[in-house]
Scaffold this motif. Structure first.
Motif, mmCIF file in Angstrom:
data_model
loop_
_atom_site.group_PDB
_atom_site.id
_atom_site.type_symbol
_atom_site.label_atom_id
_atom_site.label_comp_id
_atom_site.label_asym_id
_atom_site.label_seq_id
_atom_site.Cartn_x
_atom_site.Cartn_y
_atom_site.Cartn_z
ATOM 1 N N LYS A 1 0.831 -1.216 0.000
ATOM 2 C CA LYS A 1 0.000 0.000 0.000
ATOM 3 C C LYS A 1 0.861 1.260 0.000
ATOM 4 C CE LYS A 1 -3.943 0.443 0.422
ATOM 5 N NZ LYS A 1 -5.035 0.584 -0.570
ATOM 6 N N LEU A 2 1.979 1.243 0.710
ATOM 7 C CA LEU A 2 2.862 2.405 0.770
ATOM 8 C C LEU A 2 3.325 2.838 -0.614
ATOM 9 C CD1 LEU A 2 5.220 1.618 3.791
ATOM 10 C CD2 LEU A 2 3.646 3.543 3.620
ATOM 11 N N PHE A 3 3.562 1.863 -1.484
ATOM 12 C CA PHE A 3 4.154 2.147 -2.795
ATOM 13 C C PHE A 3 3.111 2.302 -3.895
ATOM 14 C CE2 PHE A 3 7.143 -0.283 -0.220
ATOM 15 C CZ PHE A 3 8.244 0.553 -0.246
ATOM 16 N N GLU A 4 1.862 2.303 -3.529
ATOM 17 C CA GLU A 4 0.764 2.337 -4.495
ATOM 18 C C GLU A 4 0.547 3.742 -5.035
ATOM 19 O OE1 GLU A 4 -3.247 0.057 -3.959
ATOM 20 O OE2 GLU A 4 -3.479 2.024 -3.031
ATOM 21 N N PRO A 5 0.593 3.950 -6.360
ATOM 22 C CA PRO A 5 0.239 5.267 -6.919
ATOM 23 C C PRO A 5 -1.223 5.571 -6.622
ATOM 24 C CG PRO A 5 1.339 3.879 -8.543
ATOM 25 C CD PRO A 5 0.980 2.985 -7.398
ATOM 26 N N VAL A 6 -1.549 6.859 -6.493
ATOM 27 C CA VAL A 6 -2.915 7.212 -6.109
ATOM 28 C C VAL A 6 -3.250 8.605 -6.630
ATOM 29 C CG1 VAL A 6 -2.169 8.154 -3.870
ATOM 30 C CG2 VAL A 6 -4.524 7.344 -4.142
ATOM 31 N N GLN A 7 -4.510 8.804 -6.971
ATOM 32 C CA GLN A 7 -5.023 10.115 -7.346
ATOM 33 C C GLN A 7 -5.580 10.780 -6.097
ATOM 34 O OE1 GLN A 7 -5.217 11.507 -10.641
ATOM 35 N NE2 GLN A 7 -5.914 13.408 -9.709
ATOM 36 N N VAL A 8 -5.043 11.939 -5.770
ATOM 37 C CA VAL A 8 -5.469 12.694 -4.593
ATOM 38 C C VAL A 8 -5.763 14.127 -5.029
ATOM 39 C CG1 VAL A 8 -4.700 13.685 -2.409
ATOM 40 C CG2 VAL A 8 -4.223 11.295 -2.909
ATOM 41 N N GLY A 9 -6.992 14.582 -4.849
ATOM 42 C CA GLY A 9 -7.324 15.928 -5.294
ATOM 43 C C GLY A 9 -6.957 16.101 -6.752
ATOM 44 N N ALA A 10 -6.173 17.120 -7.034
ATOM 45 C CA ALA A 10 -5.743 17.388 -8.414
ATOM 46 C C ALA A 10 -4.473 16.638 -8.800
ATOM 47 C CB ALA A 10 -5.507 18.893 -8.585
ATOM 48 N N TRP A 11 -3.961 15.787 -7.905
ATOM 49 C CA TRP A 11 -2.614 15.254 -8.071
ATOM 50 C C TRP A 11 -2.588 13.740 -8.293
ATOM 51 C CZ3 TRP A 11 -2.878 17.455 -2.682
ATOM 52 C CH2 TRP A 11 -2.947 18.847 -2.728
ATOM 53 N N LEU B 1 -0.189 10.923 -7.633
ATOM 54 C CA LEU B 1 0.976 10.748 -6.769
ATOM 55 C C LEU B 1 1.701 9.439 -7.069
ATOM 56 C CD1 LEU B 1 -0.508 11.915 -3.341
ATOM 57 C CD2 LEU B 1 0.505 13.290 -5.181
ATOM 58 N N GLN B 2 3.021 9.475 -6.910
ATOM 59 C CA GLN B 2 3.852 8.298 -7.176
ATOM 60 C C GLN B 2 3.632 7.196 -6.145
ATOM 61 O OE1 GLN B 2 8.027 9.506 -8.847
ATOM 62 N NE2 GLN B 2 7.633 10.858 -7.125
ATOM 63 N N SER B 3 3.251 7.590 -4.943
ATOM 64 C CA SER B 3 3.039 6.629 -3.855
ATOM 65 C C SER B 3 2.127 7.263 -2.823
ATOM 66 C CB SER B 3 4.372 6.242 -3.210
ATOM 67 O OG SER B 3 4.897 7.344 -2.477
ATOM 68 N N ARG B 4 1.766 6.468 -1.820
ATOM 69 C CA ARG B 4 0.925 6.980 -0.734
ATOM 70 C C ARG B 4 1.763 7.556 0.414
ATOM 71 N NH1 ARG B 4 -4.559 5.754 -0.731
ATOM 72 N NH2 ARG B 4 -5.233 4.321 -2.376
ATOM 73 N N ARG C 1 14.027 13.659 -2.635
ATOM 74 C CA ARG C 1 12.841 13.006 -2.074
ATOM 75 C C ARG C 1 11.841 12.655 -3.176
ATOM 76 N NH1 ARG C 1 16.833 15.192 1.027
ATOM 77 N NH2 ARG C 1 16.697 14.315 3.124
ATOM 78 N N ALA C 2 11.725 13.504 -4.189
ATOM 79 C CA ALA C 2 10.868 13.175 -5.326
ATOM 80 C C ALA C 2 11.451 12.010 -6.110
ATOM 81 C CB ALA C 2 10.712 14.397 -6.227
ATOM 82 N N GLN C 3 12.757 12.010 -6.273
ATOM 83 C CA GLN C 3 13.465 10.947 -6.984
ATOM 84 C C GLN C 3 13.269 9.605 -6.292
ATOM 85 O OE1 GLN C 3 17.831 11.359 -7.158
ATOM 86 N NE2 GLN C 3 17.598 11.505 -9.375
ATOM 87 N N ASP C 4 13.118 9.643 -4.977
ATOM 88 C CA ASP C 4 12.919 8.430 -4.183
ATOM 89 C C ASP C 4 11.529 7.846 -4.354
ATOM 90 O OD1 ASP C 4 13.757 6.525 -2.150
ATOM 91 O OD2 ASP C 4 12.464 7.612 -0.747
ATOM 92 N N GLY C 5 10.615 8.621 -4.932
ATOM 93 C CA GLY C 5 9.256 8.133 -5.135
ATOM 94 C C GLY C 5 8.250 8.634 -4.126
ATOM 95 N N ILE C 6 8.636 9.625 -3.304
ATOM 96 C CA ILE C 6 7.679 10.209 -2.355
ATOM 97 C C ILE C 6 6.502 10.790 -3.126
ATOM 98 C CG2 ILE C 6 7.353 11.971 -0.592
ATOM 99 C CD1 ILE C 6 9.138 9.577 0.241
ATOM 100 N N GLY C 7 5.288 10.450 -2.696
ATOM 101 C CA GLY C 7 4.111 10.853 -3.455
ATOM 102 C C GLY C 7 3.799 12.329 -3.347
ATOM 103 N N LEU C 8 3.670 12.817 -2.126
ATOM 104 C CA LEU C 8 3.326 14.223 -1.897
ATOM 105 C C LEU C 8 4.370 14.839 -0.980
ATOM 106 C CD1 LEU C 8 1.248 16.541 -2.276
ATOM 107 C CD2 LEU C 8 0.197 15.781 -0.134
ATOM 108 N N ILE C 9 5.100 15.815 -1.491
ATOM 109 C CA ILE C 9 6.069 16.547 -0.684
ATOM 110 C C ILE C 9 5.393 17.807 -0.161
ATOM 111 C CG2 ILE C 9 8.234 17.838 -0.719
ATOM 112 C CD1 ILE C 9 9.209 15.892 -2.876
#
Length: 354
Positions: free
Chosen positions: A9-19, A21-24, A53-61
Motif C-alpha cells: 500500500k505504501l508504494f501504491e500510486p494514487v489520485q489525490v485531489g488534483a494530483w 501521486l507516485q506513492s501513498r 525526495r521526489a526521486q525516491d518516489g515520495i508521493g506528496l512533498i
C-alpha cells in the motif's frame, strides 16, 4: 538483498485531489531554515534536498513552513511566499521535483504569538487575544513576546495574506498548499480557548472560535481550488504540552462540521504519536475517520509497518513521514529493499542538506 513485499500500500500510486501521486507516502512539513534570514529567499541548495525526495518516489512533498508575511515569521531563516523574489527562488525547487515525477505543495504559515518582535519585522506578534505564550522562540533563545490582539481589520488583512500566499505558491510552481492550522500557531490560536478569549464573532465556544479558520479556508479555496487545498489541525500545542481537548471526540466532530461547511476535501490531523489512544479506545486518526470520509493524511512518528496497516484499514489515505526522511533521502528505496534506515540525530541532520 531481499525485497520487502509486505508493504504494497505504501508504494501504491494514487489520485489525490488534483494530483497523481507516485506513492501513498508524503513528506511531512519540517522547519529546516533553508532561507536567507533577511529576505526569506530559499537557499539554492534546497533544490537538491527536495529533488532527492521526489526521486525516491515520495508521493506528496509538503514544504517546510513558509510564511505569508513579515509579521508571520517566528523562526530565523524560514522562507516566505509574499515577495516576487521569494516566488522566483522557489521555482527551481518545484521544477526539480516535477522533473522527477513528484508533486510538491507549500505549507503556508503564520506563527501568531509564537514569535518575537526582532523576528516579526519590528512589530509585536499578532494573536487572537493579547495572551503571552510560555517558552522560547526556537533557534532564537528569547522568550515569546507579548502579542497584540488582532483587530477585525487585521484579521481580514491576514486572511487576504493567506489567499495571496496561496496564489503565489501556484505562481512559484507548487501544485497546491497546506494551511498550517495546528500546533499552537495563529489559526490554532483562534481555535483554542487557551489563547482566544475574544467576545466578538471570533470568540466563544469551539464552533465559534473556528470562524477564523473557516475564513482562511474559504479564501484559499477561492484562490487555488478545493482540490489543491489541505488543512492541518491538531490537539497538540507546541507551546503548551499540557493542553488537551476536554472532550476529544466532540472537538473532532466540531472540526469536521466546520470542514464540511466550507467544502474542504483533504485534511491532515497532526499528532506526535500516531498510535496514542485519544478517546474511546481510538487514536486521533481513528476518531477523525469515524466522522470524516474524505482524504486523511496520517502523521506521528510513523514506521513503515504501522503506516501500511493504517492505509490497508482505510484509517488514512496518505502516510506522512518526517525525521526519517531527513536522515534518509532514499527512504522508500531502503524500505522496499529491507535496508536498515539511518537514525535521525538532531545535531547531525538538523541543519544539513542531504
Amino acid at each position: 538483498m531481499t525485497t520487502n513485499t509486505s508493504l504494497h500500500k505504501l508504494f501504491e500510486p494514487v489520485q489525490v485531489g488534483a494530483w497523481k501521486l507516485q506513492s501513498r507516502v508524503a513528506m511531512a512539513p519540517m522547519t529546516r531554515c533553508f532561507a536567507d534570514d533577511e529576505t526569506g529567499v530559499v537557499n539554492p541548495q534546497a533544490v537538491e534536498y527536495y529533488r532527492k525526495r521526489a526521486q525516491d518516489g515520495i508521493g506528496l512533498i509538503i514544504s517546510e513552513g513558509t510564511v505569508i508575511s513579515p509579521r508571520a515569521k517566528g523562526n530565523p531563516g524560514v522562507p516566505g511566499l509574499y515577495t516576487e523574489e521569494q516566488v522566483e527562488s522557489w521555482k527551481p525547487v518545484t521544477e526539480a521535483v516535477h522533473q522527477e515525477g513528484g508533486t510538491i505543495i507549500a505549507q503556508i504559515w503564520h506563527v501568531g504569538r509564537l514569535s518575537h518582535h526582532e523576528l516579526s519585522g519590528g512589530q509585536q506578534p499578532q494573536s487572537a487575544s493579547a495572551i503571552q505564550a510560555k517558552g522560547y522562540v526556537p533557534r532564537f533563545r528569547k522568550p515569546f513576546d507579548q502579542p497584540e490582539a488582532m483587530s477585525k481589520e487585521e484579521i481580514h488583512e491576514v486572511v487576504n495574506q493567506y489567499a495571496q500566499a496561496a496564489r503565489n505558491a501556484i505562481k512559484a510552481g507548487f501544485d497546491g498548499v497546506e494551511i498550517h492550522g495546528a500546533h499552537g500557531y495563529l489559526v490554532d490560536q483562534f481555535n483554542s480557548d487557551v489563547s482566544n478569549q475574544r467576545t466578538d464573532e471570533y470568540g466563544g465556544d469551539l464552533a465559534q472560535r473556528l470562524t477564523f479558520m473557516k475564513e482562511v479556508l474559504r479564501a484559499v479555496i477561492d484562490a487555488v481550488g478545493v482540490d489543491r487545498t489541505i488543512i492541518r489541525f491538531s490537539a497538540f500545542k507546541g507551546d503548551n504540552l499540557d493542553y488537551i481537548w476536554e472532550d476529544p471526540e466532540a472537538a473532532i466532530r466540531t472540526f469536521v462540521e466546520a470542514f464540511r461547511e466550507v467544502g474542504v476535501k483533504m485534511i491532515h490531523p497532526s499528532t506526535m504519536n500516531f498510535t496514542q489512544v485519544l478517546a474511546d479506545g481510538k487514536t486521533l486518526h481513528q476518531l477523525v475517520r469515524k466522522y470524516w470520509d474524505g482524504l486523511i493524511i496520517g502523521v506521528g512518528s510513523l514506521d513503515p509497518e504501522t503506516a501500511e496497516q493504517a492505509l490497508a484499514e482505510g484509517t488514512i489515505d496518505l502516510a506522512a513521514i518526517g525525521r526519517p526522511l531527513i536522515a534518509n533521502p532514499d527512504y522508500l528505496h531502503r524500505v522496499k529493499a529491507g535496508t536498515p534506515l539511518e537514525t535521525y540525530e538532531a545535531e547531525k541532520h538538523l541543519l544539513t542538506l542531504k
